[in-house]
Design a protein around this motif. Structure first.
Motif, PDB file in Angstrom:
ATOM      1  N   ILE A   4       0.838  -1.204   0.000  1.00 38.74           N
ATOM      2  CA  ILE A   4       0.000   0.000   0.000  1.00 38.74           C
ATOM      3  C   ILE A   4       0.870   1.250   0.000  1.00 38.74           C
ATOM      4  O   ILE A   4       0.622   2.206  -0.727  1.00 38.74           O
ATOM      5  CB  ILE A   4      -0.933  -0.011   1.231  1.00 38.74           C
ATOM      6  CG1 ILE A   4      -1.916  -1.183   1.136  1.00 38.74           C
ATOM      7  CG2 ILE A   4      -1.681   1.310   1.349  1.00 38.74           C
ATOM      8  CD1 ILE A   4      -2.736  -1.392   2.378  1.00 38.74           C
ATOM      9  N   PHE A   5       1.928   1.263   0.824  1.00 36.32           N
ATOM     10  CA  PHE A   5       2.782   2.441   0.952  1.00 36.32           C
ATOM     11  C   PHE A   5       3.929   2.480  -0.061  1.00 36.32           C
ATOM     12  O   PHE A   5       4.692   3.442  -0.088  1.00 36.32           O
ATOM     13  CB  PHE A   5       3.378   2.507   2.360  1.00 36.32           C
ATOM     14  CG  PHE A   5       2.364   2.830   3.420  1.00 36.32           C
ATOM     15  CD1 PHE A   5       1.729   4.053   3.441  1.00 36.32           C
ATOM     16  CD2 PHE A   5       2.053   1.897   4.398  1.00 36.32           C
ATOM     17  CE1 PHE A   5       0.798   4.350   4.414  1.00 36.32           C
ATOM     18  CE2 PHE A   5       1.117   2.189   5.370  1.00 36.32           C
ATOM     19  CZ  PHE A   5       0.488   3.418   5.382  1.00 36.32           C
ATOM     20  N   ALA A   6       4.068   1.459  -0.889  1.00 33.39           N
ATOM     21  CA  ALA A   6       5.226   1.357  -1.786  1.00 33.39           C
ATOM     22  C   ALA A   6       5.301   2.507  -2.787  1.00 33.39           C
ATOM     23  O   ALA A   6       6.365   3.068  -3.016  1.00 33.39           O
ATOM     24  CB  ALA A   6       5.194   0.021  -2.521  1.00 33.39           C
ATOM     25  N   GLY A   7       4.185   2.915  -3.357  1.00 33.01           N
ATOM     26  CA  GLY A   7       4.222   3.944  -4.389  1.00 33.01           C
ATOM     27  C   GLY A   7       4.015   5.350  -3.885  1.00 33.01           C
ATOM     28  O   GLY A   7       3.984   6.287  -4.679  1.00 33.01           O
ATOM     29  N   LEU A   8       3.896   5.534  -2.595  1.00 33.48           N
ATOM     30  CA  LEU A   8       3.622   6.859  -2.036  1.00 33.48           C
ATOM     31  C   LEU A   8       4.914   7.598  -1.695  1.00 33.48           C
ATOM     32  O   LEU A   8       5.938   6.987  -1.409  1.00 33.48           O
ATOM     33  CB  LEU A   8       2.771   6.713  -0.772  1.00 33.48           C
ATOM     34  CG  LEU A   8       1.390   6.090  -0.972  1.00 33.48           C
ATOM     35  CD1 LEU A   8       0.702   5.900   0.361  1.00 33.48           C
ATOM     36  CD2 LEU A   8       0.546   6.956  -1.879  1.00 33.48           C
ATOM     37  N   PRO A   9       4.861   8.921  -1.710  1.00 29.53           N
ATOM     38  CA  PRO A   9       6.058   9.701  -1.316  1.00 29.53           C
ATOM     39  C   PRO A   9       6.394   9.499   0.172  1.00 29.53           C
ATOM     40  O   PRO A   9       5.545   9.096   0.970  1.00 29.53           O
ATOM     41  CB  PRO A   9       5.646  11.152  -1.572  1.00 29.53           C
ATOM     42  CG  PRO A   9       4.370  11.106  -2.316  1.00 29.53           C
ATOM     43  CD  PRO A   9       3.771   9.758  -2.156  1.00 29.53           C
ATOM     44  N   TRP A  10       7.637   9.837   0.531  1.00 27.48           N
ATOM     45  CA  TRP A  10       8.088   9.627   1.915  1.00 27.48           C
ATOM     46  C   TRP A  10       7.287  10.440   2.913  1.00 27.48           C
ATOM     47  O   TRP A  10       7.048  10.005   4.034  1.00 27.48           O
ATOM     48  CB  TRP A  10       9.583   9.967   2.044  1.00 27.48           C
ATOM     49  CG  TRP A  10       9.866  11.425   1.835  1.00 27.48           C
ATOM     50  CD1 TRP A  10      10.164  12.035   0.665  1.00 27.48           C
ATOM     51  CD2 TRP A  10       9.833  12.447   2.831  1.00 27.48           C
ATOM     52  NE1 TRP A  10      10.327  13.375   0.855  1.00 27.48           N
ATOM     53  CE2 TRP A  10      10.127  13.663   2.185  1.00 27.48           C
ATOM     54  CE3 TRP A  10       9.576  12.471   4.190  1.00 27.48           C
ATOM     55  CZ2 TRP A  10      10.183  14.873   2.861  1.00 27.48           C
ATOM     56  CZ3 TRP A  10       9.638  13.677   4.871  1.00 27.48           C
ATOM     57  CH2 TRP A  10       9.939  14.860   4.204  1.00 27.48           C
ATOM     58  N   VAL A  12       4.209  11.160   2.985  1.00 27.56           N
ATOM     59  CA  VAL A  12       2.918  10.548   3.320  1.00 27.56           C
ATOM     60  C   VAL A  12       3.128   9.513   4.412  1.00 27.56           C
ATOM     61  O   VAL A  12       2.382   9.451   5.384  1.00 27.56           O
ATOM     62  CB  VAL A  12       2.271   9.913   2.073  1.00 27.56           C
ATOM     63  CG1 VAL A  12       1.025   9.125   2.443  1.00 27.56           C
ATOM     64  CG2 VAL A  12       1.939  10.984   1.049  1.00 27.56           C
ATOM     65  N   LYS A  13       4.186   8.700   4.281  1.00 19.58           N
ATOM     66  CA  LYS A  13       4.452   7.641   5.262  1.00 19.58           C
ATOM     67  C   LYS A  13       4.896   8.206   6.603  1.00 19.58           C
ATOM     68  O   LYS A  13       4.486   7.701   7.648  1.00 19.58           O
ATOM     69  CB  LYS A  13       5.544   6.699   4.729  1.00 19.58           C
ATOM     70  CG  LYS A  13       5.109   5.857   3.564  1.00 19.58           C
ATOM     71  CD  LYS A  13       6.189   4.875   3.186  1.00 19.58           C
ATOM     72  CE  LYS A  13       7.000   5.457   2.049  1.00 19.58           C
ATOM     73  NZ  LYS A  13       7.918   4.495   1.446  1.00 19.58           N
ATOM     74  N   TRP A  14       5.743   9.232   6.574  1.00 19.70           N
ATOM     75  CA  TRP A  14       6.386   9.692   7.808  1.00 19.70           C
ATOM     76  C   TRP A  14       5.786  10.951   8.392  1.00 19.70           C
ATOM     77  O   TRP A  14       6.109  11.311   9.533  1.00 19.70           O
ATOM     78  CB  TRP A  14       7.881   9.906   7.553  1.00 19.70           C
ATOM     79  CG  TRP A  14       8.539   8.632   7.135  1.00 19.70           C
ATOM     80  CD1 TRP A  14       8.951   8.301   5.895  1.00 19.70           C
ATOM     81  CD2 TRP A  14       8.804   7.498   7.961  1.00 19.70           C
ATOM     82  NE1 TRP A  14       9.481   7.035   5.879  1.00 19.70           N
ATOM     83  CE2 TRP A  14       9.402   6.522   7.138  1.00 19.70           C
ATOM     84  CE3 TRP A  14       8.600   7.213   9.311  1.00 19.70           C
ATOM     85  CZ2 TRP A  14       9.797   5.284   7.636  1.00 19.70           C
ATOM     86  CZ3 TRP A  14       8.998   5.983   9.796  1.00 19.70           C
ATOM     87  CH2 TRP A  14       9.584   5.035   8.969  1.00 19.70           C
ATOM     88  N   VAL A  15       4.902  11.645   7.666  1.00 19.14           N
ATOM     89  CA  VAL A  15       4.300  12.876   8.191  1.00 19.14           C
ATOM     90  C   VAL A  15       2.780  12.777   8.215  1.00 19.14           C
ATOM     91  O   VAL A  15       2.162  12.930   9.277  1.00 19.14           O
ATOM     92  CB  VAL A  15       4.748  14.108   7.365  1.00 19.14           C
ATOM     93  CG1 VAL A  15       4.069  15.372   7.870  1.00 19.14           C
ATOM     94  CG2 VAL A  15       6.259  14.265   7.401  1.00 19.14           C
ATOM     95  N   ILE A  20      -2.471  12.106  10.982  1.00 18.49           N
ATOM     96  CA  ILE A  20      -3.859  11.635  10.944  1.00 18.49           C
ATOM     97  C   ILE A  20      -4.132  10.715  12.128  1.00 18.49           C
ATOM     98  O   ILE A  20      -5.196  10.799  12.772  1.00 18.49           O
ATOM     99  CB  ILE A  20      -4.157  10.936   9.597  1.00 18.49           C
ATOM    100  CG1 ILE A  20      -4.141  11.966   8.473  1.00 18.49           C
ATOM    101  CG2 ILE A  20      -5.493  10.219   9.633  1.00 18.49           C
ATOM    102  CD1 ILE A  20      -4.190  11.362   7.085  1.00 18.49           C
ATOM    103  N   ALA A  21      -3.174   9.854  12.452  1.00 17.34           N
ATOM    104  CA  ALA A  21      -3.347   8.965  13.614  1.00 17.34           C
ATOM    105  C   ALA A  21      -3.468   9.766  14.903  1.00 17.34           C
ATOM    106  O   ALA A  21      -4.286   9.438  15.770  1.00 17.34           O
ATOM    107  CB  ALA A  21      -2.185   7.986  13.699  1.00 17.34           C
ATOM    108  N   LEU A  22      -2.670  10.816  15.050  1.00 15.45           N
ATOM    109  CA  LEU A  22      -2.769  11.661  16.254  1.00 15.45           C
ATOM    110  C   LEU A  22      -4.101  12.395  16.323  1.00 15.45           C
ATOM    111  O   LEU A  22      -4.669  12.558  17.406  1.00 15.45           O
ATOM    112  CB  LEU A  22      -1.619  12.669  16.287  1.00 15.45           C
ATOM    113  CG  LEU A  22      -0.274  12.112  16.735  1.00 15.45           C
ATOM    114  CD1 LEU A  22       0.799  13.181  16.617  1.00 15.45           C
ATOM    115  CD2 LEU A  22      -0.357  11.592  18.153  1.00 15.45           C
ATOM    116  N   VAL A  23      -4.596  12.843  15.176  1.00 11.61           N
ATOM    117  CA  VAL A  23      -5.891  13.528  15.170  1.00 11.61           C
ATOM    118  C   VAL A  23      -7.009  12.564  15.545  1.00 11.61           C
ATOM    119  O   VAL A  23      -7.879  12.879  16.359  1.00 11.61           O
ATOM    120  CB  VAL A  23      -6.155  14.167  13.787  1.00 11.61           C
ATOM    121  CG1 VAL A  23      -7.589  14.632  13.659  1.00 11.61           C
ATOM    122  CG2 VAL A  23      -5.192  15.323  13.554  1.00 11.61           C
TER     123      VAL A  23
END
Length: 70
Positions: A4-10, A12-15, A20-23
């Protein structure tokens, strides 16, 4: 999950995902952290009160035994 995260920019994964999880889970995390800190504070107060009680009892017992030597 990696696919799922393979094609996404860094960023998105790290920021974006952690933000979103904190919200979403922020109040739950704050409640758990507050509970743990409160529990640790109460445990510290308990240990301090027990230590003070033992100190006072030992001091009183040593003073009363020295009085009985009269």
């Amino acid at each position: 999950m990696r696919e799922i995260f393979a094609g996404l920019p860094w960023w998105v994964k790290w920021v974006a995902v952690p933000v979103i999880a904190l919200v979403v889970f922020g109040s739950l995390i704050a409640t758990v952290v507050g509970f743990v800190i409160g529990l640790l504070f109460k445990a510290l107060i308990f240990v301090a009160l027990i230590g003070g009680l033992i100190y006072i009892v030992r001091k009183f017992m040593s003073n009363s035994s020295s009085r009985s030597d009269w």
